[in-house]
Write an enzyme that holds these catalytic residues in place. Structure first.
Site, PDB file in Angstrom:
ATOM      1  N   GLU A 143      -1.514 -46.501  35.969  1.00  0.00           N
ATOM      2  CA  GLU A 143      -2.283 -46.081  37.135  1.00  0.00           C
ATOM      3  C   GLU A 143      -2.688 -44.612  37.120  1.00  0.00           C
ATOM      4  O   GLU A 143      -3.724 -44.254  37.654  1.00  0.00           O
ATOM      5  CB  GLU A 143      -1.485 -46.375  38.428  1.00  0.00           C
ATOM      6  CG  GLU A 143      -1.326 -47.841  38.749  1.00  0.00           C
ATOM      7  CD  GLU A 143      -2.655 -48.513  39.103  1.00  0.00           C
ATOM      8  OE1 GLU A 143      -3.486 -47.862  39.764  1.00  0.00           O
ATOM      9  OE2 GLU A 143      -2.856 -49.674  38.718  1.00  0.00           O
ATOM     10  N   SER A 172      -4.839 -96.136  72.714  1.00  0.00           N
ATOM     11  CA  SER A 172      -3.895 -96.853  73.570  1.00  0.00           C
ATOM     12  C   SER A 172      -2.584 -96.114  73.785  1.00  0.00           C
ATOM     13  O   SER A 172      -1.798 -96.481  74.654  1.00  0.00           O
ATOM     14  CB  SER A 172      -3.599 -98.237  72.981  1.00  0.00           C
ATOM     15  OG  SER A 172      -4.770 -99.036  72.993  1.00  0.00           O
TER      16      SER A 172
END
Length: 732
Positions: free
Chosen positions: A165, A431
């Site tokens: 990095e 139902s």
């Protein structure tokens, strides 16, 4: 005759200067006698004329050497003029450029908080969700491990981050111009953004204080904050802060949380290969997370190892050894349905404790064992029969009669879809809504033995039909509910009034909007599985309101502070005991001889109701014992029809598999009210007078239904044959 005066003698004589040529020669100007004026015309354009000389016209030429010297002198003057102008305008541009830079710095700084007031922010809170047995179910929020110091980490771990990095971390002052230039050249050569120029300090500034947006202003703020961090902290402090705050994917912040997440070990124990993998994640944590993309994570780790060797942090032999023998003990990401539970817990936290600003533990009502059983029951049944019935999704909710949720499955696969169908999906219950109609009728004075007509009816052009297109004439309410006869339910709904049916459903726990029309008796208004199951709970607990809940207590991680505890207030009664008993005896018959005959738990009394919506779009079964109320929904997210999937089919199978396991080792208890009643008439007795379809008779809207005359055909004394049972009970 003389007209003028006579000439005078000896008149005026003009002077004579010699010959004409001589006179002209004396009067002509020599070039040297001319007055010259300097101008900016090139020498080539102002060449002097030849002077007159004795050889003819009297002209005199300059020597070539004199011409060259003149031209060189003038060229030098012009060069000096150009340089002076260039210097002047350069100074002007530099001055304005400096002013512009100062202006940008001031502008960017004005949009930052005062540097002197900046502090390293606290870690984001971690929310640990545990089950009823204390085991950890999931972690939400931003998972952060404890802070670790550099001296406690293996030396190759921080070096891995520096190598990949920010190779010049120890030689710059927060911003690396060489790194930026190198990244710019690389990006130009690759015709794209292949390399970044941000230092570790800049990344830390962004993670601590800024958003992730990609704008010039944000980048300039990052630069200013990086310079401030370098002035305020040492390199070791910056690197330690970075390692404890950087994001590693899957909700893990910091090397400690990442090591625990991916390797199941503390950061101080990671190997060189694992350290390289962690450093490689920073570039793209979501894409390279090893539990999602192990191949990509491993390839990136090899790049990190090569960078470490190139920076002489490790030897080539160490890099090759770590590359050939990676030790990634990573479990692949799962689609565990417990994530539906965790997501819902996160949603209700704000109502319970407000904004969370500290690490907390949420103690839930979930039974991890039942959650696993529910997940397996739903997923396995769908895997076996989803293609046959064209059913792609399902949901299951199980709770105690007082509303404590023990298991919740919001979908088939959390990895594919995070939509929680158990809580958020609104579907027609069919139902399965009928118990609210029958309860309203019972509370109006009817009984399970009350007779009503099952016959065709017409309500302003609407002709509801039974599933099997069969009509049975005079039937009891118990028989009508067990067989899920639509015409009887509609007649009852009109008899007691649709508005009263809606009020009953809301009183028991339905929260969705219900339309008070004639079709409400057949469950045409949409509800969620969670609220439907919660509305059945009063039948199981003896008639008391049940508030579905999943959180019992919320405390800080150290246990020193209790943030929330569920109140143990006595619930209010919503059904009187007599009505509860009658409803339970009727719904018990649904499992004994009705549409849910396949359901049942050995030794236990159970009751419930199936449901199938129009065009077989939804299939339901909600059933309960004295210990547990469970509802199952199956269907498709796009509301497309299934291939005749009914409530008495797949939902009953899922429910039965789950409930039988859930009740193992428990002492059977009767449902409230059923232990006092005697055996109900077997539904097979009704088969002796099965009534064939008769011409439709107009319904009496607002009054009791009128009996329908129909032809009666005898059946065998042994009851309904298998064909008729399948026709009657295969559906709703």
């Amino acid at each position: 005759m003389v007209w003028g005066r006579k000439k005078k003698r000896g008149g005026r004589k003009e002077p004579v200067f010699g010959g004409v040529a001589a006179s002209l020669a004396e009067l002509r100007l020599n070039p040297l006698d001319r007055i010259t004026v300097a101008d900016d015309k090139p020498a080539s354009r102002a060449a002097p004329r030849k002077a007159a000389g004795p050889g003819g016209d009297g002209s005199r030429e300059r020597k070539p050497s004199q011409n060259r010297k003149g031209r060189k002198g003038r060229a030098r003057k012009r060069t000096r003029g150009r340089l002076s102008r260039l210097f002047y305008w350069g100074a002007v541009l530099a001055l304005w450029g400096g002013i512009a830079i100062v202006g940008v710095v001031v502008y960017v700084g004005a949009h930052l908080p005062p540097i002197q007031s900046l502090e390293i922010p606290k870690r984001p809170p971690t929310i640990k969700i545990v089950g009823a047995d204390g085991s950890v179910l999931a972690t939400r929020g931003e998972m952060a491990g404890s802070n670790v110091s550099l001296k406690d980490l293996p030396p190759y771990l921080p070096k891995a981050f520096i190598a990949i990095e920010d190779r010049r971390f120890y030689s710059h002052y927060g911003v690396d111009p060489i790194g930026i230039l190198r990244a710019a050249v690389t990006n130009v050569l690759h015709m794209g953004v292949s390399q970044g120029g941000s230092t570790l300090t800049q990344q830390l500034a962004k993670n601590l204080f800024l958003t992730q947006e990609r704008t010039l202003e944000r980048k300039l703020q990052e630069v200013e904050l990086a310079l401030w961090l370098e002035r305020k902290h040492t390199k070791a402090q910056i690197l330690e802060l970075y390692l404890n705050r950087v994001y590693f994917g899957s909700g893990a912040y910091g090397v400690e949380a990442a090591a625990q997440k991916y390797f199941g070990k503390p950061a101080k124990d990671v190997t060189l290969a694992e350290a390289a993998m962690l450093a490689g994640l920073v570039k793209s944590p979501s894409r390279l997370a090893p539990n999602r993309n192990p191949e990509g994570a491993e390839a990136r780790a090899k790049v990190v190892l090569a960078a470490m060797a190139d920076a002489h942090f490790i030897t080539e032999q160490q890099a090759r050894a770590a590359t050939t023998r990676p030790s990634y003990a990573v479990k692949p990401v799962g689609a565990g349905t417990i994530n539906y539970v965790a997501d819902w817990v996160g949603e209700v936290l704000d109502d319970l404790v407000g904004q969370v600003d500290q690490n907390i533990v949420v103690e839930t009502t979930i039974d991890p064992k039942l959650q696993s059983v529910a997940e397996a029951a739903l997923i396995d049944e769908l895997a076996a029969k989803s293609v046959k019935f064209n059913v792609s999704q399902g949901a299951l909710v199980a709770m105690t009669p007082d509303g404590a949720i023990r298991a919740m499955v919001g979908g088939r696969n959390y990895g594919d879809s995070q939509f929680n169908r158990a809580v958020m999906a609104k579907r027609q219950p069919g139902s399965a809504f009928k118990p609210f109609v029958y309860l309203t009728a019972i509370e109006a004075g009817l009984t399970p033995e009350t007779i009503r007509q099952d016959a065709p009816l017409d309500i302003k052009g609407w002709r509801p039909e039974n599933y099997g297109h069969e009509y049975f004439g005079a039937v009891t309410l118990t028989q009508a509910l067990a067989m899920s006869l639509n015409t009887v339910a509609v007649r009852l709904g009109l008899e007691v009034g649709p508005v009263n049916v809606v009020r009953t459903a809301h009183r028991l726990g339905i929260t969705s909007k219900l339309e008070p029309n004639a079709s409400i008796a057949l469950g045409t208004s949409e509800v969620s599985p969670l609220e439907l199951v919660g509305a059945y709970a009063p039948f199981a607990n003896g008639g008391y309101a049940a508030n579905p809940h999943i959180v019992d207590r919320i405390r800080t991680v150290d246990g020193n502070k209790l943030l929330y505890a569920r109140a143990q207030a006595a619930p209010g009664r919503v059904i009187d005991p007599r009505s509860v008993a009658m409803m339970n005896t009727m719904m018990e018959q649904t499992l004994i001889s009705g549409t849910a005959r396949k359901a049942g738990i050995p030794g236990w009394t159970a009751a419930g109701k199936t449901g199938t919506s129009q065009d077989f779009r939804d299939a339901w079964f909600v059933g309960y014992t004295a210990k547990l109320v469970t509802g199952v929904w199956l269907g498709n997210d796009d509301n497309s029809p299934t291939r005749k999937a009914t409530g008495g089919g797949l939902p009953v199978e899922v429910w039965t598999r789950f409930m039988r396991t859930a009740h193992e080792g428990m002492q059977p208890e009767p449902i409230p009210g059923t232990q006092r009643g005697g055996p109900l008439p077997d539904i097979a007795q009704l088969g002796r007078q099965v009534i064939a379809p008769a011409p439709a008779a107009p319904a009496s809207v607002g009054g009791p239904p009128q009996p329908v005359r129909a032809n009666v055909r005898p059946e065998a004394a042994s009851g309904l044959d298998g064909w008729l049972v399948d026709r009657l009970f295969g559906g709703r």
